[in-house]
Structures are given as C-alpha cells and as structure tokens.
Write an enzyme that holds these catalytic residues in place. Structure first.
Site, PDB file in Angstrom:
ATOM      1  N   GLY A 173     -12.459  -8.864  10.100  1.00 33.18           N
ATOM      2  CA  GLY A 173     -12.358 -10.090  10.901  1.00 33.18           C
ATOM      3  C   GLY A 173     -13.460 -11.080  10.565  1.00 33.18           C
ATOM      4  N   GLY A 176     -11.023  -5.435   5.087  1.00 29.73           N
ATOM      5  CA  GLY A 176      -9.714  -4.978   5.549  1.00 29.73           C
ATOM      6  C   GLY A 176      -8.897  -4.332   4.455  1.00 29.73           C
ATOM      7  N   ARG A 184     -21.678   3.790   6.389  1.00 34.60           N
ATOM      8  CA  ARG A 184     -22.290   2.639   7.070  1.00 34.60           C
ATOM      9  C   ARG A 184     -23.768   2.875   7.352  1.00 34.60           C
ATOM     10  NH1 ARG A 184     -17.179   0.690  10.792  1.00 34.60           N
ATOM     11  NH2 ARG A 184     -16.339  -0.627   9.155  1.00 34.60           N
ATOM     12  N   LYS A 206       1.192 -11.912   7.191  1.00 36.80           N
ATOM     13  CA  LYS A 206       1.576 -13.104   7.949  1.00 36.80           C
ATOM     14  C   LYS A 206       0.847 -14.381   7.558  1.00 36.80           C
ATOM     15  CE  LYS A 206       2.724 -10.999  12.387  1.00 36.80           C
ATOM     16  NZ  LYS A 206       2.100 -10.865  13.708  1.00 36.80           N
TER      17      LYS A 206
HETATM   18  P1  AMP Z   1      -3.006  -8.165   6.219  1.00 36.63           P
HETATM   19  O1  AMP Z   1      -3.605  -7.186   7.188  1.00 36.63           O
HETATM   20  O2  AMP Z   1      -2.616  -9.454   6.794  1.00 36.63           O
HETATM   21  O3  AMP Z   1      -3.840  -8.303   4.957  1.00 36.63           O
HETATM   22  O4  AMP Z   1      -1.627  -7.532   5.776  1.00 36.63           O
HETATM   23  C1  AMP Z   1      -1.549  -6.275   5.180  1.00 36.63           C
HETATM   24  C2  AMP Z   1      -0.212  -5.705   5.442  1.00 36.63           C
HETATM   25  O5  AMP Z   1       0.780  -6.551   4.896  1.00 36.63           O
HETATM   26  C3  AMP Z   1      -0.033  -4.356   4.801  1.00 36.63           C
HETATM   27  O6  AMP Z   1       0.135  -3.404   5.795  1.00 36.63           O
HETATM   28  C4  AMP Z   1       1.222  -4.525   3.966  1.00 36.63           C
HETATM   29  O7  AMP Z   1       2.087  -3.434   4.112  1.00 36.63           O
HETATM   30  C5  AMP Z   1       1.888  -5.758   4.541  1.00 36.63           C
HETATM   31  N1  AMP Z   1       2.725  -6.418   3.551  1.00 36.63           N
HETATM   32  C6  AMP Z   1       2.356  -6.937   2.375  1.00 36.63           C
HETATM   33  N2  AMP Z   1       3.417  -7.416   1.713  1.00 36.63           N
HETATM   34  C7  AMP Z   1       4.497  -7.226   2.487  1.00 36.63           C
HETATM   35  C8  AMP Z   1       5.870  -7.510   2.352  1.00 36.63           C
HETATM   36  N3  AMP Z   1       6.339  -8.124   1.264  1.00 36.63           N
HETATM   37  N4  AMP Z   1       6.706  -7.159   3.353  1.00 36.63           N
HETATM   38  C9  AMP Z   1       6.210  -6.544   4.456  1.00 36.63           C
HETATM   39  N5  AMP Z   1       4.920  -6.246   4.651  1.00 36.63           N
HETATM   40  C10 AMP Z   1       4.068  -6.580   3.678  1.00 36.63           C
END
Ligand code: AMP
Length: 397
Positions: free
Chosen positions: A377, A354, A39, A201
C-alpha cells in the site's frame, strides 16, 4: 517539499541519547513461532548503526491485528528473542507499550543497549494517531527514527504522531532506500522512463497511472485492467475482467497520453481461457477478437515481445502488478517474460510491493532488480505522488 530532503540516521548525533525506532517487525508467525524473520533481518542495519554510535535504542513495531487491546497471541516476545540472537546482546522486552514497564526499562538503558516495546497496536490510540499516546511515546525518548516504510502511509501514533513531540527525527536506512530510489525515479528519472502497470483493477491503479503519465516516456498496461482499456478502444473482450464504469476514464487516459506524447501500450494478443480456473482450456487470440465465452487471463506471445522491446534501452523502469493470473502456471508466462525483460534491461528497476514483488522473488529475478519495495500500500501511494504521513512527519535536513 522533496522527499529527498529528509534527515537520515547519519545526520543525527545520538551518543547517550534515547532513540525510539519504529520498525516493521510484522513477521510471519505460526503457533507463536516466527516462520520468516526477513523483516527483523532487514531492520538490523539501522539498529546496529545506532548501537555502534552509543545510542540507547528503544525499538517498537506492530505485529498482526490485536485491535487495540492486549492479546498474548500478538506479543513481541518472539521478536525480542530473534533480535537478541542477531544482535548478540540481550534485547529486553517491556511488558507494556508506554506504561510503567516501558518507562522503567527506557530510563535504565545504557549507551549501546537496546530494548523492545510491546506491540504498539495493544494501545487503542495507536491507529487513531491519538495525541496523548503520541506524547507518551515521545516521553520515552529524545529522538525518533522511522524505518517502517510499509506503514508510512498510515498516520498512526508510532508512525507519524510521535514525531511532533520529540526534539529531533530522522528516517532509517530501509526507509531511506525506498525514498531515494523511488523519489529519484519520480523527481528526476534517468530516461527513457518506462512504467509497467498490471493487476486486476483500473480503480486500484488509476492514481498511479495518472501520476506516472505526467512523468514517464512509455506507459505499459497489462493484466486484468488492460481489458477495460481494450473495451475503450471498441474491442470485443468476451468475458474478460471489465470495469464498465471506468471505460470513459480509460478513454480519457489514452487521449491524455497521446496529447503528452507518452507511448501507451496495451496487449495486442492474449492467452484466453474458457473458465476462471488454473487448468481451463486455453488459446491465443488477438486483442480485437476475444470471443464470447472466453476471458483474457494473460498477455500473449506477441505482447510479450512488444513489452520486452519497450523495456530495452530504458533508463528507469517502474513495475507494479502482474501481466496475468501469474499465480497459475498456465497464465504466468507474460509476467515471467516481463520480469526477465526488466531484469535484463540494465535500467534502474523498481518493483512496487505486493503481488509483483512476490512474483519477481518467486521467479528468481530478485537479485537483478535495483529495488523491490517492502511496502504494498505504501509504495502504491508513493507512486501516486501522495505525501506519506510517516515520511512527512520527519524533520527536513
Ligand atoms: P493487484 O493486486 O492489483 O496487483 O492484482 C493482482 C491480481 O490480479 C492477481 O491476483 C492476479 O490473479 C489478478 N489478475 C491479473 N491479470 C488478470 C486477468 N487477466 N484476469 C483476472 N485476474 C487477473
């Protein structure tokens, strides 16, 4: 108001002026030693440019979470040392943020010299965007430059409030690249424009889905959130991740895509596991036949092909979120396949911060992407179409 219309450092005349630069020096540390100075290195172009123009540069950043009080564990001292090494000149560290030490050092700066303030989060007013603190930051300088994209979604004194009390403000080179690449993709994309969204999610990404649905030609959904969309189509999803209260929203989103003529893709097959474990028993099944007792943990091989084909010939690709539990080798193939397809597409490729940024770097595709956002974020909020306080506060050209 377009984000593409903000003043940049090159629009400023900074010779002999005191320039307060908000950087992101939130480096990784262990026992008081910097373990990754990426950074600091990323901030050098803006700092070097200002110094070469004869500015008197006052640098500042947060580091960790000292919670509004002085905590030696989060002192900027190692950063001052690191900056001095890279700039080949001493960068003096003030012993406070806006107090006597900061004021004395700032007024003794000569043209082409730089100093660093102590951790801005030692001040309790920082995260409250306190007006008095903002005025104290402004009193140190004539001009304010914000180069900390990762903090641009926060309205804090050093990231936003200060701008109102200086004569002039601009964004630095790092921020400029983020804003230009992502801003152009949102305002005037090279088409076809493909958006790929994954991760855990629906609720985390719905803002981005809704905003991109208005702008893109193809929307691809993978990762854990895809199962809520499958449920909305009436599929059996076994024990896969489900946000039951988002099923209606998923239905509405798919209906809206159809109405707008946006191609909407979700997985047609999946790698499912018995348990949520890296080495769980696994098999490939179609999306409409995930048995009870199994959960979808990655997209399947047919889906890899489907998504890769959709990316071929794209003009712009924005990707945020993994296609499965990519941290686990057994369930990383979908994310790797999509990373490869994006890297090979020849499109303007933008990776949201992220997890997807980390995955792309770890898998060795970083050099092939047009832009990997430095803000998790902040890049999500940018893609949601929200106004980021740290950018909005800066003067228009
Ligand atoms: P995000 O921070 O919203 O981008 O989500 C990333 C996280 O989603 C990672 O830690 C992944 O392990 C989880 N993830 C992705 N696909 C799945 C899945 N099919 N079931 C459970 N967790 C998942």
């Amino acid at each position: 108001m377009s984000v593409l219309n903000k003043k940049t450092v090159e629009d400023l005349d900074v010779k002999g002026k005191r320039v307060l630069v908000r950087c992101d020096f939130n480096v990784k540390m262990e026992n008081g030693v910097i373990t990754s100075d990426k950074r600091v290195v990323a901030s050098l172009p803006t700092i070097k440019y200002l110094l070469s123009q004869g500015a008197r540069v006052i640098l500042c950043s947060h580091l960790g979470r000292p919670k509004g009080k002085v905590d030696p564990e989060f002192s900027m001292a190692p950063v001052a040392e690191c900056l001095s090494k890279y700039l080949g000149q001493e960068v003096k560290l003030a012993s406070d943020v806006v107090g006597e030490s900061a004021q004395a050092l700032a007024s003794s700066l000569k043209d082409g010299e730089a100093m660093l303030l102590e951790n801005v989060r030692f001040e309790p007013g920082e995260t409250k965007n306190d007006e008095e603190l903002s005025k104290k930051f402004a009193a140190l300088a004539d001009v304010y430059v914000n180069d900390a994209f990762g903090s641009a979604h926060r309205a804090h004194s050093s990231t936003a409030g200060v701008a109102a009390f200086v004569k002039e403000s601009a964004i630095g080179y790092l921020m400029q690249k983020e804003v230009e690449v992502m801003g152009k993709a949102l305002e005037n994309p090279v088409r076809p424009f493909v958006a790929i969204l994954g991760g855990a999610k629906v609720s985390d990404k719905i803002g981005v889905i809704e905003n991109l649905l208005e702008k893109c030609d193809t929307l691809i959904i993978g990762g854990g959130m895809a199962y809520t969309f499958m449920k909305a189509l009436g599929h059996q999803i076994g024990d896969s991740l489900l946000e039951a209260d988002k099923v209606d929203l998923a239905k509405e989103t798919m209906a809206k895509a159809e109405e707008k003529g946006v191609k909407f893709l979700i997985p047609v097959d999946n790698k499912v596991g018995k348990e949520y474990k890296p080495d769980t028993e696994a098999m490939i099944v179609n999306s409409d036949e995930i048995p009870d007792g199994w959960m979808g943990l990655d997209i399947g091989p047919e889906t890899q092909k489907l998504f890769a084909d959709a990316v071929k010939g794209a003009g712009t690709v924005i990707w945020n979120g993994p296609m499965g539990v990519s941290e686990w080798e057994n369930f990383a193939a979908g994310t790797i396949a999509v990373a490869k397809a994006v890297a090979d597409s020849g499109a303007i490729s933008i990776i949201g911060g992220g997890d997807s940024a980390a995955a792309v770097k770890k898998l060795g595709f970083a050099d092939k992407m047009t832009h990997i956002s430095t803000g998790g974020g902040a890049s999500l909020e940018f893609l949601e179409g929200k106004e980021l306080p740290g950018i909005a506060a800066i003067d228009d050209k």
